[in-house]
Scaffold this active site. Structure first.
Site, PDB file in Angstrom:
ATOM      1  N   GLY A 150     -88.873  44.576 -82.800  1.00  0.00           N
ATOM      2  CA  GLY A 150     -87.404  45.101 -82.956  1.00  0.00           C
ATOM      3  C   GLY A 150     -86.829  45.320 -84.146  1.00  0.00           C
ATOM      4  N   CYS A 151     -85.833  46.479 -84.398  1.00  0.00           N
ATOM      5  CA  CYS A 151     -85.330  46.754 -85.548  1.00  0.00           C
ATOM      6  C   CYS A 151     -84.541  45.737 -86.181  1.00  0.00           C
ATOM      7  CB  CYS A 151     -84.731  48.268 -85.663  1.00  0.00           C
ATOM      8  SG  CYS A 151     -83.703  48.479 -84.420  1.00  0.00           S
ATOM      9  N   ASN A 152     -83.425  45.323 -85.479  1.00  0.00           N
ATOM     10  CA  ASN A 152     -82.778  44.264 -85.677  1.00  0.00           C
ATOM     11  C   ASN A 152     -83.188  42.844 -86.116  1.00  0.00           C
ATOM     12  OD1 ASN A 152     -80.339  46.033 -85.250  1.00  0.00           O
ATOM     13  ND2 ASN A 152     -80.617  45.694 -82.992  1.00  0.00           N
TER      14      ASN A 152
END
EC number: 1.2.1.38
Lengths: 348, 348, 348, 348
Positions: A150-152
């Site tokens: 995931g990006c975060n």
């Protein structure tokens, strides 16, 4: 002869960014782009910026249309890739940009996602430090099923793992607050994502420990050596289409010098191509990494507060999604890890 | 007969916003606006949005031009108001929008500002809870010298003081990360504040415990009852002209129920006009308070992380600066505290 | 005793802005707010910025819920207000923020809208110049059915009518290019209006003479005295939530002096409260009129190109929609025309 | 062996973008970057996004530091490049990103710029159509002095030249209104370019025929065959860091069919790599060309208004400045014209 690639879910933002980067990769050839409601359209009508792929049409997403490629990139909504992936041959390299195969703990999956669990794949964050020594990169060589983070998660993990492994910060009571662009939420039609709602405004969401990226962060920090890590995690939508600026903090282990703290990060990433630790006193902006596969960070020691403060900037669609996929793909296929990936951001 | 008002430093953003609100106040009349490099120009040439005050010209800032008014608002750079204020009569109500008279501890002033210290004035945050009982409001009635709080300070203080006074959060190891618009930095010509630098980007500054607002926050929390508070404080510039969205977190006092935590905030502000605690599960956006003197907040309890998370939204130029000044002015002059101050934000 | 008001379609942007302004009006009391899919919710859950109206619940839109008010404001999608309005008593003041009752020519309606035509109402642009002499204001006194103009129409009409009536510009071959914020398109869920699409980008729409506001502009210019006016009209969405900046140009009538051109605009609006012509060489920004009922404009003469260039800035939701409604309402009810309407913009 | 390159004025936006593109060019090697007030700093401290050039230091701009390179790119303020260029050897390829060598008419220079005139160089817009037949490309082969066009000029010229040469639009009474990002104005410290001024606002400048790009546009249109062209030209700053969206209109030559109009543009650019005419009914957004050397356009015929409307999108720093320089450089050096230049935009 280049590897042939198919991208499923090509009409969304993650799929579009994967296509943009894949089309510039010297060893890959995009042959197929699939979609659901947009199937039948020309790709360029859905993504007018992708002139390099003007010849492609969107076909329906199915095991049949994805068959016969060396590489398949899945850019589908959470819950949609598990069943589809099961139909693809084992020797095809499959990269899942969604969440379906990231979590190794079924209970976490059930609590935060709740649909059927499909098990976990090799985790596509090459720079993830493993406890003691080693990095996640080793687990990706030769892999044929890769779960892209995931990006975060990528921003927060990269910001904390060095201090965890070096033992200079405490793994409990971590905090992360992120300024994020709305493209990370995808091309979904919800009122909260309308331009009129976000322009000129900052809007938090998933406040108070309910964001789905939390178990994935803790899973990564455990890999880096954290026992029982906990994190307060708060994302805030801000008016920029792309980018994550993560402010992560951790209690300093008592007795640690400021130099030892900074050294943990500098040493951890000294040999990494895509993670760049800035000199003391400097901190990144998201514009510095726009369009690039770079994670840029600055590390500060706040002696009064007793916390290390790490600022991490990434482009959520590149190092946070599609760039990470290609970096992992390069490793899996035995190519130069940096092939086809931009270092420089697009600023101003 | 209305009170006559002069605004010094009228060509900046804080001065301009003070004029906008003052001109709409039913009991005040703006007679004088002063400036330095812009003296001699028409006010409306510097602030074309202030049509109500089209008749005003900017005159040079001096004790002479400020003399003869009932109220003087100082919107000057830090360090400039101390000497000027000393020349104004004691019975004139003087409100300082700058930092010069906020800190009660000279050592803090010297460490974070460094110019000559001019002592502290009555602190203009009416809702600030005092340890045990009482609020700062009482100290403002009849005051003639008022130091208006810093904008970030207002957001963070309002977000933490209820939990501190109620004893449901621990005063040590607080964290605050703020998404802030650049207008808080004033109309100063620096590269970092250029539109090309900030559009499409998030940029941190004063990272690692060096921001000048930190001692002021800790001073306030001590008033609310905190012993030896510490805070990790990080502001991030985001692409909106106005607004502060503060994410503040604090360790929960062990054994405290989630309901008790939320009650601390709800009870603290139940009677306040300008502080609004949202229902459980809801959190504010800065657009909700744009142009209003409202601080809007949401409170969450993250049991996994062991922290309370409070999201506070204010307009940095209104509740964070000029609106706070007028609210304190209303109290000081014995007027209705809400006079001339907007409740509703300008959204979308 | 204040006039009672109901707003239909209260959950959209136009309805929300009408409520914001109505709640601050000293002679009006908002009693009812209606919606369709949001009926049953609290108004403040849909518009968190409207703290002044926190007590209101949204009820279903119908003739029954709108009955019994002195004033009804219709903020409904095009095509929805005609039938509903027919059910309201003749002595109720009804203001339609939609397009249904703006066009006087049924053929224009059929070509640009296509649903059933409901005839035209008194046109709510008080400053519209009538050929020879007189203004639209006179037609609004005592009116009980008022069609509020389109937002782009208001900007372009106000920018051109003075030159038309004075005979200093030619009515044929006009051009208008507008930078517009997305809130004018309403709270509708379409991909083009997503924040990710608009942030950092400028996007034209309805190019080439197909925008629905064109016949309304030409209708107005005919009122001002234009014979057979034609206009090339192009709106461009830009990344600001509100605001219209219209660049309108017209061929100069040969032999007209630059002073005569400027005088046409200065004279036309010299007595108007809400239309402000800037001094020579100055031009407005949309920030100057944000939240205000002001149309601000600058007029230039480009002798080389043989065209007058007029730049007009308005807030599309205020002077372009809800403010215009209240201004017309004030006239219709015999109140002071400026009552409850802000002059000053919210800048920066 | 690659060509060695020096960039003068490297600390500005145009210089930075030139460096970003040059560093990715397979046949070029950036050896030197010069600056004035920033000389002595590391390049990466001034442009943190340029990780590829982290080894470079900024040296003082002078004929001595620029000597010994195959290619020199001048990214200097207007008026500064003429004298410097005169000191460089004739066989060095010099590309001037500034205005000094664009205008062929000394009177135009004197009227719009006013400093010393230095004559004109080969004009770096390869796609510029010449009257009758031929394109500007031919004039660039082997050139050693190239004047890179102004960014607004490129957008407007490309949008109008096909219709001019084909005789389907009239050359008199053209109009252009442009939504532009502030990076085109450079890294200069002026109040108008502050983020607080531009965020959430649209602001025109140089209204009424006074913009310096006007004579350059007319010069280009004359090359394309226009007799006595005139244009009303209005740029509007909007809140995006990069990008130009030009709305250009021209009177249709009576009797021309809509198909003939569209064909003029389609035919003119059918063989061009970097100019893309969209299908009928589609128009570009600036996001579609962000970071790319692409000019994307849509053409409409407004029969009611009697005008052709062309919408052109470019990235002002790429196709508008640094990309145009590299494209011209490729031609001048006999390389593939597309070398090192991105086709695809960065969206969303």
């Amino acid at each position: 002869m280049p590897y042939s690639v198919a991208v499923a879910g090509a009409s969304g933002y993650a799929g579009g960014e994967a296509l943009r980067l894949l089309s510039a990769h010297p060893e890959l050839e995009v042959r197929t782009a699939t979609a659901h409601s947009n199937a039948g359209q020309r790709l360029i009508d859905v993504h007018p910026h992708l002139r390099s792929l003007a010849a492609l049409d969107l076909v329906e997403t199915s095991a049949a249309t994805l068959a016969g490629h060396d590489v398949v990139v899945l850019a589908l909504p959470h819950g949609a890739s598990g069943a589809l992936a099961a139909e693809l041959p084992d020797d095809v390299l499959v990269l899942d940009l969604g969440a379906d195969h990231r979590l190794t703990n079924e209970a976490d999956w059930n609590r935060f996602y709740g649909s059927e669990w499909h098990g976990s794949w090799a985790y596509g964050l090459p720079e993830l430090l493993h406890s003691g020594s080693g990095r996640q990169r080793d687990a990706l060589a030769g892999a044929r099923r890769i779960a892209v983070p995931g990006c975060n998660v990528t921003a927060v993990t990269l910001g904390l793992a060095p201090g965890i492994r070096a033992g200079v910060i405490e793994p409990g009571d971590l905090t992360a607050a992120l300024a994020v662009g709305p493209s990370g939420a995808g091309r979904s039609l919800t009122t909260e994502l309308l331009a009129s709602e976000l322009l000129g405004s900052a809007a938090p969401y998933a406040v108070g420990g309910v964001h789905r990226h939390i178990p994935e962060i803790l899973q990564n920090l455990a890999v880096a050596g954290a026992e029982s890590p906990t994190i307060s995690f708060t994302p805030v939508l801000v008016p920029m289409s792309r980018g994550i600026l993560a402010t992560v903090t951790a209690r300093l282990v008592p007795g640690t010098s400021a130099a030892a703290v900074r050294d943990a990060w500098v040493d951890a990433y000294a040999t990494e191509h895509f993670v760049h630790v800035l000199p003391e006193g400097r901190f990144p902006r998201t514009a510095d990494v726009l369009g690039a596969n770079t994670a840029m960070m600055g590390v500060a020691v706040d002696a009064d507060a007793g916390r290390a403060v790490v600022i991490v900037a990434i482009d959520n669609l590149v190092k946070g999604t599609a760039g990470a996929a290609i970096q992992s793909l390069n490793i899996a296929l035995g190519l130069d890890e940096t092939l086809g990936l931009p270092f420089d951001g697009l600023a101003p």
